[in-house]
Design a protein around this motif. Sequence first.
Motif, PDB file in Angstrom:
ATOM      1  N   VAL A   1      24.464  21.597  28.324  1.00  0.00           N
ATOM      2  CA  VAL A   1      24.679  22.574  29.384  1.00  0.00           C
ATOM      3  C   VAL A   1      24.523  21.913  30.752  1.00  0.00           C
ATOM      4  CG1 VAL A   1      23.839  24.717  30.422  1.00  0.00           C
ATOM      5  CG2 VAL A   1      24.004  24.523  27.942  1.00  0.00           C
ATOM      6  N   LEU A   2      23.476  21.076  30.901  1.00  0.00           N
ATOM      7  CA  LEU A   2      23.267  20.369  32.162  1.00  0.00           C
ATOM      8  C   LEU A   2      24.451  19.461  32.497  1.00  0.00           C
ATOM      9  CD1 LEU A   2      19.499  19.401  31.814  1.00  0.00           C
ATOM     10  CD2 LEU A   2      20.478  20.800  33.642  1.00  0.00           C
ATOM     11  N   ILE A   3      25.018  18.821  31.491  1.00  0.00           N
ATOM     12  CA  ILE A   3      26.098  17.860  31.724  1.00  0.00           C
ATOM     13  C   ILE A   3      27.426  18.570  31.950  1.00  0.00           C
ATOM     14  CG2 ILE A   3      27.434  15.985  30.684  1.00  0.00           C
ATOM     15  CD1 ILE A   3      24.848  15.176  29.187  1.00  0.00           C
TER      16      ILE A   3
ATOM     17  N   ASN B   1      19.068  26.269  37.807  1.00  0.00           N
ATOM     18  CA  ASN B   1      18.053  25.962  38.831  1.00  0.00           C
ATOM     19  C   ASN B   1      17.554  24.529  38.688  1.00  0.00           C
ATOM     20  OD1 ASN B   1      18.176  28.501  40.022  1.00  0.00           O
ATOM     21  ND2 ASN B   1      16.592  29.346  38.677  1.00  0.00           N
ATOM     22  N   LEU B   2      17.362  24.068  37.438  1.00  0.00           N
ATOM     23  CA  LEU B   2      16.950  22.687  37.207  1.00  0.00           C
ATOM     24  C   LEU B   2      18.031  21.724  37.694  1.00  0.00           C
ATOM     25  CD1 LEU B   2      14.988  20.611  35.938  1.00  0.00           C
ATOM     26  CD2 LEU B   2      16.214  20.927  33.783  1.00  0.00           C
ATOM     27  N   ALA B   3      19.295  22.052  37.398  1.00  0.00           N
ATOM     28  CA  ALA B   3      20.392  21.196  37.827  1.00  0.00           C
ATOM     29  C   ALA B   3      20.489  21.138  39.347  1.00  0.00           C
ATOM     30  CB  ALA B   3      21.700  21.700  37.229  1.00  0.00           C
TER      31      ALA B   3
ATOM     32  N   MET C   1      17.929  18.768  40.643  1.00  0.00           N
ATOM     33  CA  MET C   1      18.300  17.374  40.386  1.00  0.00           C
ATOM     34  C   MET C   1      19.431  16.924  41.297  1.00  0.00           C
ATOM     35  SD  MET C   1      17.982  17.146  36.212  1.00  0.00           S
ATOM     36  CE  MET C   1      18.227  15.372  36.192  1.00  0.00           C
ATOM     37  N   ASN C   2      20.342  17.823  41.640  1.00  0.00           N
ATOM     38  CA  ASN C   2      21.406  17.463  42.584  1.00  0.00           C
ATOM     39  C   ASN C   2      20.862  17.255  43.989  1.00  0.00           C
ATOM     40  OD1 ASN C   2      23.682  17.366  40.906  1.00  0.00           O
ATOM     41  ND2 ASN C   2      23.848  19.602  40.881  1.00  0.00           N
ATOM     42  N   GLN C   3      19.814  18.001  44.334  1.00  0.00           N
ATOM     43  CA  GLN C   3      19.208  17.868  45.668  1.00  0.00           C
ATOM     44  C   GLN C   3      18.447  16.550  45.796  1.00  0.00           C
ATOM     45  OE1 GLN C   3      16.648  21.139  46.721  1.00  0.00           O
ATOM     46  NE2 GLN C   3      16.218  20.330  48.761  1.00  0.00           N
ATOM     47  N   TYR C   4      17.790  16.140  44.707  1.00  0.00           N
ATOM     48  CA  TYR C   4      17.002  14.902  44.715  1.00  0.00           C
ATOM     49  C   TYR C   4      17.629  13.957  43.685  1.00  0.00           C
ATOM     50  CZ  TYR C   4      13.797  17.973  47.178  1.00  0.00           C
ATOM     51  OH  TYR C   4      13.241  18.860  48.059  1.00  0.00           O
ATOM     52  N   ALA C   5      18.534  13.106  44.188  1.00  0.00           N
ATOM     53  CA  ALA C   5      19.380  12.300  43.302  1.00  0.00           C
ATOM     54  C   ALA C   5      18.607  11.239  42.529  1.00  0.00           C
ATOM     55  CB  ALA C   5      20.490  11.628  44.124  1.00  0.00           C
TER      56      ALA C   5
ATOM     57  N   ALA D   1       8.538  20.555  42.640  1.00  0.00           N
ATOM     58  CA  ALA D   1       8.791  20.485  41.206  1.00  0.00           C
ATOM     59  C   ALA D   1       9.527  21.730  40.751  1.00  0.00           C
ATOM     60  CB  ALA D   1       7.477  20.325  40.436  1.00  0.00           C
ATOM     61  N   VAL D   2      10.202  21.619  39.613  1.00  0.00           N
ATOM     62  CA  VAL D   2      10.838  22.764  38.958  1.00  0.00           C
ATOM     63  C   VAL D   2      10.635  22.601  37.453  1.00  0.00           C
ATOM     64  CG1 VAL D   2      13.096  21.642  38.839  1.00  0.00           C
ATOM     65  CG2 VAL D   2      12.958  24.120  38.734  1.00  0.00           C
TER      66      VAL D   2
END
Length: 345
Positions: free
Chosen positions: A293-295, A251-253, A256-260, A227-228
Amino acid sequence: MAHTHKKVLSALVATLISSGVFADNHKFEVQVGVGRTFFDEPRDDATTGSLGFGYVLNKNWTLEAVASGFNTEVSNSNLDVDGRQYRLDALYNIDTTSLWRPFVAFGVGDQSLKVTGMKNDRDTLVNLGGGLKHSLGGNWEFRSDIRFFNSLDREYTDLALNAGISYLFGAEPVRAAAPVVAAPAPKPEVDTDGDGVFDSKDQCPDTPKQYKVDAVGCPMELTETVAVKLAVKFDTAKSIVKDEYVDDIGNLAKFMNQYANTVVTVEGHTDSQGADAYNEKLSQQRAEAVKQVLITKFGIAADRVTAKGFGEAQPVADNATAAGREENRRVVGAVSTDVKKKQTK
């Protein structure tokens, strides 16, 4: 009359000559039959025709609905009698494995007798009997039985001998067993990858030796939750993401990229200063700012991020102090997922 009964029964048994394989696994039967009924006085004996529908409860029990009819005369007169029977029977198949299948039957029904120019005469009949079934091959089956019909309304008992053909819906023929062939001598068992499971049972060949394996030679896996979390604070009445929190959002992004398969909801909050409607709008703006920011900066797909504002409704600290209000001016989010890791020895 007893002599006549014996002759008819002998002739009926003699007709039971057929070859074939018993068909099983069906649920419904349709039967067409013909028979001879021997009445107590004053009616003459008569030939009967019948039509039945059967429902197979299991390998032993069958329920049948049967309609039958006959024409006869009153003895020593010219009065014609038109008879109809409707009954519900239960059949118990004693032996379901042999080609000759004996059964017993019992049931209850209604009988109507009509004499020209007279009112219908009706009574209730119970019946008891037994018979044999024999396959004709495929879905066809021959059957015969002997029945005793007793009137519950009047003191008489009739005897009936019947034979007919049944069609079995959904029947599957039982095929003869294949000839027995001597099995070859077994080959010695081997364990090519050395994981402790013979090749004949190993569903994961060439497993590296450092992994623990299960009964079929596949690496044993341990499920862990990773989790993060994200926490971004804002200045009073502001919805601008400060530079010091960009790395945390990154770090959150990265997670999310690691676990699609993961998605996130970023939740915006305010302190208690200001009107409720204003704080509701401000909290939504703060959540949208983090979402953007995430997008835009980290390339997370828009449909994987949901922004939700909660206004001042969910404080995490005391709004009576400046430090508490600072804690409440925030956007938070969390993403977690389960991952499987192979266990080592």
